[in-house]
Design an enzyme around this catalytic site. Structure first.
Site, PDB file in Angstrom:
ATOM      1  N   HIS A 181       2.222   4.091  -3.232  1.00 25.93           N
ATOM      2  CA  HIS A 181       1.908   6.008  -3.312  1.00 25.93           C
ATOM      3  C   HIS A 181       3.298   6.496  -3.447  1.00 25.93           C
ATOM      4  O   HIS A 181       2.819   7.544  -4.287  1.00 25.93           O
ATOM      5  CB  HIS A 181       1.683   6.025  -2.119  1.00 25.93           C
ATOM      6  CG  HIS A 181       0.915   6.034  -1.085  1.00 25.93           C
ATOM      7  ND1 HIS A 181      -0.834   7.044  -1.491  1.00 25.93           N
ATOM      8  CD2 HIS A 181      -0.019   5.952  -0.689  1.00 25.93           C
ATOM      9  CE1 HIS A 181      -1.387   6.479  -0.990  1.00 25.93           C
ATOM     10  NE2 HIS A 181      -1.725   5.667   0.041  1.00 25.93           N
ATOM     11  N   HIS A 231       0.735  -1.400   0.053  1.00 24.03           N
ATOM     12  CA  HIS A 231       0.039  -0.252  -0.262  1.00 24.03           C
ATOM     13  C   HIS A 231       1.169   1.199   0.359  1.00 24.03           C
ATOM     14  O   HIS A 231       0.770   2.242  -0.944  1.00 24.03           O
ATOM     15  CB  HIS A 231      -1.101   0.079   0.965  1.00 24.03           C
ATOM     16  CG  HIS A 231      -2.086   1.125   1.843  1.00 24.03           C
ATOM     17  ND1 HIS A 231      -3.015   1.314   1.324  1.00 24.03           N
ATOM     18  CD2 HIS A 231      -1.416   2.194   2.068  1.00 24.03           C
ATOM     19  CE1 HIS A 231      -3.409   2.280   1.641  1.00 24.03           C
ATOM     20  NE2 HIS A 231      -2.263   2.888   1.849  1.00 24.03           N
ATOM     21  N   GLU A 232       1.666   1.489   0.888  1.00 25.51           N
ATOM     22  CA  GLU A 232       2.511   2.828   0.967  1.00 25.51           C
ATOM     23  C   GLU A 232       3.658   2.664  -0.072  1.00 25.51           C
ATOM     24  O   GLU A 232       3.868   3.574  -0.510  1.00 25.51           O
ATOM     25  CB  GLU A 232       3.161   2.530   2.590  1.00 25.51           C
ATOM     26  CG  GLU A 232       2.141   2.349   3.620  1.00 25.51           C
ATOM     27  CD  GLU A 232       1.417   3.443   3.748  1.00 25.51           C
ATOM     28  OE1 GLU A 232       1.260   4.586   3.358  1.00 25.51           O
ATOM     29  OE2 GLU A 232       0.717   3.463   4.319  1.00 25.51           O
TER      30      GLU A 232
END
Length: 165
Positions: A82, A78-79
């Site tokens: 980004h 998820h990170e």
């Protein structure tokens, strides 16, 4: 919590997942994005944050320890997504269509905006508020905004304004 308190096996699993997903993204995107800096300094109820300008991922060591498998499977990609979206598309909506595409089509991970981890161990003081249908716990920040008259919060279920107990 210092990194040294995290078992080395967990740190290695995080790095393995990060490198695996980064290699997968580089292959699918035809790029050679570098490995981001990784730290275990995230606090509070956030599982992790991606710092775009410093190209860094900060992970919450308490939530990582308590939810190792799900954390490594979901939060690390998820990170990373980004950071990859920022490198690939520039500044766009944090969980917009580019991020969803990066998560699902490139990294092969379901695009979920929030985690479902138990937060009791990381939650700070909360203040009880009520509406018609249930009791709510407001954070110190939200409680202070109510006290100063800067904010009003409503129940998402019944729509009634929350009042302090």
């Amino acid at each position: 919590m210092k990194t040294s308190r995290l078992p080395i096996a967990i740190q290695q699993a995080v790095m393995r997942r990060l490198r695996e997903k980064l290699a997968q993204a580089n292959l699918k995107l035809g790029c050679n994005y570098p490995e981001p800096k990784l730290s275990y300094t995230q606090r509070g109820t956030s599982a992790g944050t991606a710092w775009l300008e410093s190209y860094e991922i900060r992970l919450n060591p308490v939530l990582l320890l308590e939810n190792s498998e799900a954390f490594i499977e979901e939060v690390v990609p998820h990170e990373l997504a980004h950071l990859l979206v920022w490198k690939h598309f520039g500044r766009v909506a944090p969980h917009g269509k580019e991020w969803k595409w990066m998560m699902e089509s490139v990294l092969g991970v379901p695009a979920r905006r929030t985690h479902q981890f138990e937060l009791q161990s990381v939650r700070r003081n909360t203040f009880p508020y009520r509406c018609k249908c249930q009791e709510h716990q407001l954070t110190v920040r939200r409680h202070n905004r109510v006290v100063r008259g800067e904010a009003v919060y409503r129940c998402v279920h019944c729509g009634e304004q929350l009042v302090a107990k």
